[in-house]
Scaffold this motif. Structure first.
Motif, PDB file in Angstrom:
ATOM      1  N   ASP A 128      19.486 -25.739 -35.936  1.00  0.00           N
ATOM      2  CA  ASP A 128      19.521 -25.305 -37.334  1.00  0.00           C
ATOM      3  C   ASP A 128      19.311 -26.496 -38.263  1.00  0.00           C
TER       4      ASP A 128
ATOM      5  N   ASP B 297      23.936 -27.839 -29.397  1.00  0.00           N
ATOM      6  CA  ASP B 297      22.493 -27.579 -29.420  1.00  0.00           C
ATOM      7  C   ASP B 297      22.081 -26.577 -30.500  1.00  0.00           C
ATOM      8  N   GLU B 298      22.783 -25.459 -30.596  1.00  0.00           N
ATOM      9  CA  GLU B 298      22.393 -24.411 -31.538  1.00  0.00           C
ATOM     10  C   GLU B 298      22.471 -24.908 -32.990  1.00  0.00           C
ATOM     11  N   GLU B 299      23.567 -25.581 -33.329  1.00  0.00           N
ATOM     12  CA  GLU B 299      23.720 -26.110 -34.677  1.00  0.00           C
ATOM     13  C   GLU B 299      22.729 -27.244 -34.938  1.00  0.00           C
TER      14      GLU B 299
ATOM     15  N   CYS C  51      19.539 -33.897 -30.492  1.00  0.00           N
ATOM     16  CA  CYS C  51      20.701 -33.339 -31.177  1.00  0.00           C
ATOM     17  C   CYS C  51      21.167 -34.347 -32.228  1.00  0.00           C
TER      18      CYS C  51
END
Length: 95
Positions: free
Chosen positions: A30, A25-27, A66
């Motif tokens: 970005d 999720d975090e990547e 995602c």
């Protein structure tokens, strides 16, 4: 943009099996920030990825907010990577 993450390989069975590593999720968040500059259409994002000593170019597929990193047979087979394996990925989004 350079990213590094570890993910579990998944298999999608269509007319032929395809293998992917879901981008966390975090990547993915970005990547979404630069997606408009990077995409060449249909929301796919060109990347250069590395698993171990093997580098390859491909395009991320958007899926449920995602992205999925496709694993080519030329990358998977020599390293005996299959569904359920955890792999470490270093990846550069090509702008």
């Amino acid at each position: 943009m350079e990213l590094a993450f570890t993910g579990r390989v998944i298999e999608w069975r269509g007319p032929a099996p395809f293998y992917f590593v879901p981008v966390p999720d975090e990547e993915s968040a970005d990547i979404r920030e630069v997606a408009a500059m990077a995409t060449y259409g249909w929301g796919v994002i060109p990347v250069e990825a590395r698993i171990g000593e093997t580098s390859f170019t491909t395009s991320l597929f958007p899926k449920d907010g995602c992205y999925l990193l496709p694993l080519k047979n030329a990358v998977r087979k020599p390293r005996s990577i299959t569904a359920g394996d955890d792999v470490s990925v270093r990846m550069t989004v090509l702008l």
